[in-house]
Design a protein around this motif. Structure first.
Motif, PDB file in Angstrom:
ATOM      1  N   ARG A 230       0.648  -1.060   0.013  1.00  0.00           N
ATOM      2  CA  ARG A 230      -0.132  -0.259  -0.077  1.00  0.00           C
ATOM      3  C   ARG A 230       0.868   1.682  -0.549  1.00  0.00           C
ATOM      4  NH1 ARG A 230      -4.496  -2.621   4.414  1.00  0.00           N
ATOM      5  NH2 ARG A 230      -5.298  -3.879   2.963  1.00  0.00           N
ATOM      6  N   GLY A 231       2.120   1.014   0.780  1.00  0.00           N
ATOM      7  CA  GLY A 231       3.228   2.025   0.776  1.00  0.00           C
ATOM      8  C   GLY A 231       4.080   2.719  -0.777  1.00  0.00           C
ATOM      9  N   VAL A 232       3.796   1.529  -1.297  1.00  0.00           N
ATOM     10  CA  VAL A 232       4.309   2.099  -2.402  1.00  0.00           C
ATOM     11  C   VAL A 232       3.139   2.560  -3.276  1.00  0.00           C
ATOM     12  CG1 VAL A 232       5.253   0.419  -4.907  1.00  0.00           C
ATOM     13  CG2 VAL A 232       5.466  -0.531  -2.402  1.00  0.00           C
ATOM     14  N   ILE A 233       2.399   1.786  -3.925  1.00  0.00           N
ATOM     15  CA  ILE A 233       0.668   2.279  -4.461  1.00  0.00           C
ATOM     16  C   ILE A 233       1.108   3.855  -4.485  1.00  0.00           C
ATOM     17  CG2 ILE A 233      -1.564   2.550  -4.914  1.00  0.00           C
ATOM     18  CD1 ILE A 233      -1.296  -0.356  -4.000  1.00  0.00           C
ATOM     19  N   PRO A 265       8.801   2.730   3.094  1.00  0.00           N
ATOM     20  CA  PRO A 265       9.668   2.350   2.544  1.00  0.00           C
ATOM     21  C   PRO A 265      10.210   1.064   3.101  1.00  0.00           C
ATOM     22  CG  PRO A 265       9.524   4.616   1.684  1.00  0.00           C
ATOM     23  CD  PRO A 265       9.082   4.251   3.003  1.00  0.00           C
ATOM     24  N   LYS A 266      10.616  -0.221   2.636  1.00  0.00           N
ATOM     25  CA  LYS A 266      10.628  -1.226   2.895  1.00  0.00           C
ATOM     26  C   LYS A 266      12.510  -1.536   1.560  1.00  0.00           C
ATOM     27  CE  LYS A 266       8.371  -3.026   5.830  1.00  0.00           C
ATOM     28  NZ  LYS A 266       7.354  -4.644   5.318  1.00  0.00           N
ATOM     29  N   GLN A 267      13.211  -1.916   2.222  1.00  0.00           N
ATOM     30  CA  GLN A 267      14.927  -2.041   1.540  1.00  0.00           C
ATOM     31  C   GLN A 267      14.619  -1.618  -0.174  1.00  0.00           C
ATOM     32  OE1 GLN A 267      17.464  -1.254   2.648  1.00  0.00           O
ATOM     33  NE2 GLN A 267      18.361  -1.403   1.414  1.00  0.00           N
ATOM     34  N   ASP A 271      15.725   0.704  -3.101  1.00  0.00           N
ATOM     35  CA  ASP A 271      16.992  -0.695  -4.090  1.00  0.00           C
ATOM     36  C   ASP A 271      16.275  -0.021  -5.243  1.00  0.00           C
ATOM     37  OD1 ASP A 271      18.786  -0.658  -1.891  1.00  0.00           O
ATOM     38  OD2 ASP A 271      17.730  -3.396  -1.992  1.00  0.00           O
ATOM     39  N   ARG A 272      14.800  -0.979  -6.158  1.00  0.00           N
ATOM     40  CA  ARG A 272      14.363  -0.392  -6.953  1.00  0.00           C
ATOM     41  C   ARG A 272      14.646   0.688  -7.674  1.00  0.00           C
ATOM     42  NH1 ARG A 272       9.120  -2.208 -10.246  1.00  0.00           N
ATOM     43  NH2 ARG A 272       8.483   0.248 -10.215  1.00  0.00           N
ATOM     44  N   ASN A 273      14.315   1.384  -6.801  1.00  0.00           N
ATOM     45  CA  ASN A 273      14.067   3.078  -7.020  1.00  0.00           C
ATOM     46  C   ASN A 273      15.454   3.430  -7.919  1.00  0.00           C
ATOM     47  OD1 ASN A 273      12.652   6.110  -7.101  1.00  0.00           O
ATOM     48  ND2 ASN A 273      14.256   6.273  -5.705  1.00  0.00           N
ATOM     49  N   ARG A 274      16.732   3.477  -7.083  1.00  0.00           N
ATOM     50  CA  ARG A 274      17.736   4.055  -7.363  1.00  0.00           C
ATOM     51  C   ARG A 274      18.199   2.858  -9.053  1.00  0.00           C
ATOM     52  NH1 ARG A 274      18.856   3.966  -1.432  1.00  0.00           N
ATOM     53  NH2 ARG A 274      19.403   1.012  -1.862  1.00  0.00           N
ATOM     54  N   ASP A 283      14.842   9.655 -10.540  1.00  0.00           N
ATOM     55  CA  ASP A 283      14.155   8.472  -9.200  1.00  0.00           C
ATOM     56  C   ASP A 283      12.416   9.700  -8.821  1.00  0.00           C
ATOM     57  OD1 ASP A 283      14.216  11.162  -8.122  1.00  0.00           O
ATOM     58  OD2 ASP A 283      14.947  10.701  -6.026  1.00  0.00           O
ATOM     59  N   ASN A 284      11.987   8.750  -7.278  1.00  0.00           N
ATOM     60  CA  ASN A 284      10.869   8.970  -7.602  1.00  0.00           C
ATOM     61  C   ASN A 284      11.313   9.543  -6.217  1.00  0.00           C
ATOM     62  OD1 ASN A 284       8.793   8.939  -6.100  1.00  0.00           O
ATOM     63  ND2 ASN A 284       7.976   7.017  -6.762  1.00  0.00           N
ATOM     64  N   LYS A 285      10.708  10.954  -5.897  1.00  0.00           N
ATOM     65  CA  LYS A 285      11.550  11.691  -4.727  1.00  0.00           C
ATOM     66  C   LYS A 285      10.720  11.190  -3.491  1.00  0.00           C
ATOM     67  CE  LYS A 285       8.647  15.962  -5.188  1.00  0.00           C
ATOM     68  NZ  LYS A 285       8.986  17.188  -5.129  1.00  0.00           N
ATOM     69  N   PHE A 286       9.203  10.625  -3.652  1.00  0.00           N
ATOM     70  CA  PHE A 286       8.569  10.940  -2.319  1.00  0.00           C
ATOM     71  C   PHE A 286       9.111   8.908  -2.108  1.00  0.00           C
ATOM     72  CE2 PHE A 286       6.329  12.558  -5.479  1.00  0.00           C
ATOM     73  CZ  PHE A 286       5.704  13.601  -4.435  1.00  0.00           C
ATOM     74  N   ILE A 287       9.743   8.026  -2.538  1.00  0.00           N
ATOM     75  CA  ILE A 287      10.381   7.485  -1.993  1.00  0.00           C
ATOM     76  C   ILE A 287      11.975   7.977  -1.648  1.00  0.00           C
ATOM     77  CG2 ILE A 287      11.713   4.938  -2.304  1.00  0.00           C
ATOM     78  CD1 ILE A 287       9.881   4.450  -4.910  1.00  0.00           C
TER      79      ILE A 287
END
Length: 292
Positions: A230-233, A265-267, A271-274, A283-287
């Motif tokens: 849900r946080g990812v969404i 966010p979890k790890q 990592d996926r964002n980077r 990037d997604n700045k919210f992450i």
């Protein structure tokens, strides 16, 4: 002038002529790439002249050859930059990302999956998934748009005139459709059932897909995702809203604010964002702002 330069000049003239003609025909909004968007929208596509305001006119010069060469180079650079971001290219990048991170699971149901070339297969025995209706589609991995294509496409003129099919040749839509930050691996059947339904919370019972902890209400046209994503969404919705000026309803905005706060966010999300930033250039700045 050698053959290559003649070709470049011809492409540049054709492109500029087409764009100018389209801009003149954009009566209900403002020109945005080779599309037309609502006047209250802002066209935001990196490396492309997308401001709703008129672009500064270049000063006339006595050397038309140098001007044409410069225009040609700029046009070619823009075309190349835009064409790199589309759904097909995104899927190729995503397969590589998940092959290098085989411990990751499907988005909505948390099932293990693997790839044979570009074809993804799912291990139902590990996650207890049971197909609801379409076993064939359930057996494959599809790339889910977290924010549905309709949400980010419907303000474009191409969508208003022909829906998703009408936007196939639209560079602005292609860039949004191929944004890696908005794509997640999903069981095909669940991806299809989610459709363009909005996210919600409406049940504590999960039986539609075996042990999968996501659910869909077809009558109400809502989809409840499992807690772990849900946080990812939420951060994906805020990213799409910010980057492409997509309006969120009040109810969506309140839900995403709550999910963003409740599920940091979890790890893997960090990592996926980077990894996506290295590929896509942003990037997604919210992450990022929550990852240490």
């Amino acid at each position: 002038m050698d053959f290559a330069k003649k070709i470049s000049l011809a492409l540049a003239i054709c492109f500029v002529f087409t764009a100018n003609c389209y801009a003149k025909n954009c009566k209900k909004g403002i020109p945005c790439g080779n599309s037309c968007i609502s006047a209250n929208k802002t066209c935001r596509i990196d490396s492309y002249p997308v401001s709703g305001k008129s672009q500064p006119k270049s000063a006339s010069t006595s050397t038309s050859t140098s001007t044409s060469t410069s225009t040609s180079a700029e046009v070619e650079s823009s075309i190349v930059a835009i064409s790199k971001q589309n759904f097909n290219t995104a899927k190729t990048h995503l397969v590589k990302i998940y092959k290098e991170n085989p411990e990751q699971t499907t988005f909505y149901c948390g099932c293990n999956f693997s790839f044979d070339g570009k074809k993804g297969s799912i291990d139902f025995s590990q996650c207890g998934y049971k197909p609801r209706k379409n076993e064939q589609r359930a057996s494959r991995i599809e790339w889910e748009h977290v924010m549905p294509a309709e949400n980010f496409g419907r303000h474009l003129q191409c969508w208003q005139e022909g829906g998703r099919k009408g936007c196939k040749q639209d560079t602005i839509f292609n860039a949004m459709e191929g944004d890696l930050h908005n794509l997640q691996p999903a069981i095909g059947e669940v991806n299809g059932d989610r459709s363009n339904y909005r996210y919600s919370q409406f049940t504590k019972e999960f039986s539609q897909y075996g042990q999968c902890q996501s659910a869909v209400d077809f009558k109400a046209r809502v989809f409840q995702p499992r807690q772990q994503i849900r946080g990812v969404i939420a951060r994906t919705y805020f990213y799409m809203q910010n980057k492409y000026n997509i309006n969120l309803s009040d109810s969506d905005n309140k839900l995403m604010l709550a999910w963003n706060e409740m599920y940091p966010p979890k790890q893997w999300e960090c990592d996926r964002n980077r990894q996506i930033e290295k590929i896509q250039g942003n990037d997604n700045k919210f992450i990022s702002e929550q990852c240490k």
